[in-house]
Design a protein around this motif. Structure first.
Motif, PDB file in Angstrom:
ATOM      1  N   UNK A   1      47.438  46.787  47.511  1.00  0.00           N
ATOM      2  CA  UNK A   1      46.168  46.575  48.062  1.00  0.00           C
ATOM      3  C   UNK A   1      45.892  44.885  46.972  1.00  0.00           C
ATOM      4  N   UNK A   2      46.881  44.846  46.706  1.00  0.00           N
ATOM      5  CA  UNK A   2      47.352  43.735  44.956  1.00  0.00           C
ATOM      6  C   UNK A   2      47.774  43.071  45.794  1.00  0.00           C
ATOM      7  N   UNK A   3      47.328  41.644  45.476  1.00  0.00           N
ATOM      8  CA  UNK A   3      47.979  40.323  45.300  1.00  0.00           C
ATOM      9  C   UNK A   3      49.228  40.059  44.811  1.00  0.00           C
TER      10      UNK A   3
ATOM     11  N   UNK B   1      44.010  48.851  41.112  1.00  0.00           N
ATOM     12  CA  UNK B   1      42.168  49.268  41.507  1.00  0.00           C
ATOM     13  C   UNK B   1      42.036  48.479  41.274  1.00  0.00           C
ATOM     14  N   UNK B   2      41.973  47.809  39.688  1.00  0.00           N
ATOM     15  CA  UNK B   2      41.070  47.030  38.641  1.00  0.00           C
ATOM     16  C   UNK B   2      41.776  45.722  39.117  1.00  0.00           C
ATOM     17  N   UNK B   3      43.217  45.263  39.660  1.00  0.00           N
ATOM     18  CA  UNK B   3      43.990  44.508  40.138  1.00  0.00           C
ATOM     19  C   UNK B   3      42.225  43.285  41.801  1.00  0.00           C
ATOM     20  N   UNK B   4      41.929  44.501  42.028  1.00  0.00           N
ATOM     21  CA  UNK B   4      41.414  44.491  43.325  1.00  0.00           C
ATOM     22  C   UNK B   4      39.748  44.574  42.561  1.00  0.00           C
TER      23      UNK B   4
ATOM     24  N   UNK C   1      43.319  41.694  55.157  1.00  0.00           N
ATOM     25  CA  UNK C   1      42.406  42.810  55.811  1.00  0.00           C
ATOM     26  C   UNK C   1      41.708  43.738  54.877  1.00  0.00           C
ATOM     27  N   UNK C   2      42.207  44.426  54.029  1.00  0.00           N
ATOM     28  CA  UNK C   2      41.858  45.090  52.754  1.00  0.00           C
ATOM     29  C   UNK C   2      40.947  44.477  52.291  1.00  0.00           C
ATOM     30  N   UNK C   3      42.055  43.302  52.103  1.00  0.00           N
ATOM     31  CA  UNK C   3      40.554  42.384  50.910  1.00  0.00           C
ATOM     32  C   UNK C   3      39.067  42.046  51.452  1.00  0.00           C
TER      33      UNK C   3
END
Length: 427
Positions: free
Chosen positions: A104-106, A206-209, A407-409
């Protein structure tokens, strides 16, 4: 890689792995060899070894990632461990399969790509193989024969899409932990997997998001997407394409919903898709993608095994096509026909015939079934061809995973804006 039998190293021996992956892989002996499996419980690893004929077992993950006789690593651990173990395997020159979502993270996606480049250099130096290691993202429902051969074909003839719905409401499923396995003395791997399903590690991901604004709702939503939801969204994206926008993201843990906005490619008219998902205690599975046209409705439904239920026990993927037919009554009585599956059809008249010769609509319903074994088997056959020959039938590649991430982002970005402006129960 010249050997046509790929040697597998498997991370994780949960109930889901034992019910789905291992039986299918054991049946594909001309394609795969089960070389080594890791599980934090040695007893469970031994049970898998005896049941599925696996050559080696270990309770040390590094033994799998760096094993000299492993060609492909199946990383079936929770999402927060996709990066760590995938990077190690790629840098060692091994191909990797992970379950959707890849990440979920670039930043994590970039690190995985860099690891593949390092693995390519290692392969080139050690084996004169110029091809770098590959990443394949598992999503078996996208390979189910009735989805690829029937649903997508029927969808292409639907005409203008007026509405769509994607739903996955199932229970009971514990999304706070990986699927469990049980030892002979009744001990669950939930205890031994505590170190794998790390809240701290997941929060770090999740901190990346979200940065530092990590609320319980965000954690619950991402955990659901990481275990179940991304499979639905991946099917939705392949079927309908990438949405134009998303709105009304609602998180009422353990239920989640959103509205996706699309444009018909044929005539430019808009339509919406409502996404509904959640987990409760009712032992049933209500999972489907349904698309509505003017004269036809096409659905793909999924029936998943329940807790401690074998995958072969009534589990299937089913495509249902309902379309309008106009028939002349001609004095017919009740026109209901007998239902059937896999190409058979049933006809249901809107009302009883009265002999007036008028044309009245009736519904033609067609059902096509695929078993979950067929879905996983086709997925692994495609994986084999992709790793050896670069087969284009592999649609769940690392490049495709970028679209999952986009899509998630999109969802997270809209949710963040909602939380910043509305301050409702959303967060």
């Amino acid at each position: 890689m010249t050997n046509t039998v790929l040697r597998l190293g498997i991370l994780g021996a949960t109930t889901a792995v034992q019910a789905t992956y291992l039986p299918v892989l054991r049946s594909l002996k001309s394609h795969y060899a089960l070389t080594i499996i890791y599980d934090p419980s040695e007893e469970i690893a031994k049970q898998c070894q005896n049941r599925f004929g696996i050559t080696h077992i270990t309770t040390n993950i590094e033994d799998v990632l760096l094993h000299k006789d492993v060609d492909v690593v199946l990383n079936l651990l929770p999402m927060e461990y996709h990066e760590k173990h995938t990077v190690t395997a790629l840098e060692a020159g091994k191909d990797v399969m992970v379950e959707v979502p890849l990440t979920m993270s670039i930043p994590i996606l970039r690190r995985i790509r860099e690891a593949a480049k390092k693995g390519q250099a290692l392969r080139s130096n050690n084996t004169n193989n110029p091809d770098g290691p590959k990443v394949f993202v598992g999503c078996a429902r996208r390979y189910a024969p009735c989805f690829t051969d029937v649903f997508k074909k029927e969808l292409s003839t639907l005409g203008r899409i007026h509405y769509a719905r994607c739903r996955n409401i199932a229970g009971p499923v514990d999304i706070s932990a990986p699927s469990k396995s049980t030892t002979s003395n009744g001990t669950s791997t939930a205890k031994t997997l505590k170190t794998l399903n790390s809240p701290a590690q997941f929060t770090s991901l999740l901190e990346d998001i979200f940065g530092e604004d990590i609320t319980p709702d965000r954690i619950a939503f991402c955990r659901y997407l990481g275990m179940l939801g991304c499979h639905d969204l991946s099917v939705m994206r392949e079927s309908l394409g990438f949405p134009d926008a998303v709105s009304n993201v609602a998180i009422t843990d353990p239920f989640y919903s959103a509205i996706f906005h699309y444009t018909n490619s044929s005539d430019g008219h808009p339509f919406t898709l409502v996404y509904e998902a959640g987990v409760d205690a009712v032992p049933r599975c209500d999972a489907h993608l349904t698309v509505y046209g003017a004269h036809k409705t096409v659905s793909v439904e999924y029936n998943f095994p329940g807790p401690a239920e074998k995958i072969s026990t009534g589990t299937f993927v089913r495509v249902i096509v309902e379309e309008v037919e106009e028939v002349e009554e001609g004095g017919m009585g009740n026109g209901n026909g007998n239902g059937h599956v896999n190409g058979n059809e049933s006809n249901h008249q809107a009302e009883n015939g009265n002999g007036d010769g008028l044309t009245r609509p009736r519904i033609k319903r067609t059902e096509t079934l695929s078993s979950w074994e067929e879905a996983y088997e086709r997925e692994f056959l495609v994986l084999h061809s992709y790793l050896l020959d670069g087969d284009s039938a592999a649609k769940t590649t690392a490049e495709d995973a970028v679209m999952d991430l986009r899509l998630l982002l999109m969802i997270f970005d809209h949710y963040n804006r909602q939380c910043g402006t509305i301050r409702t129960p959303l967060g």
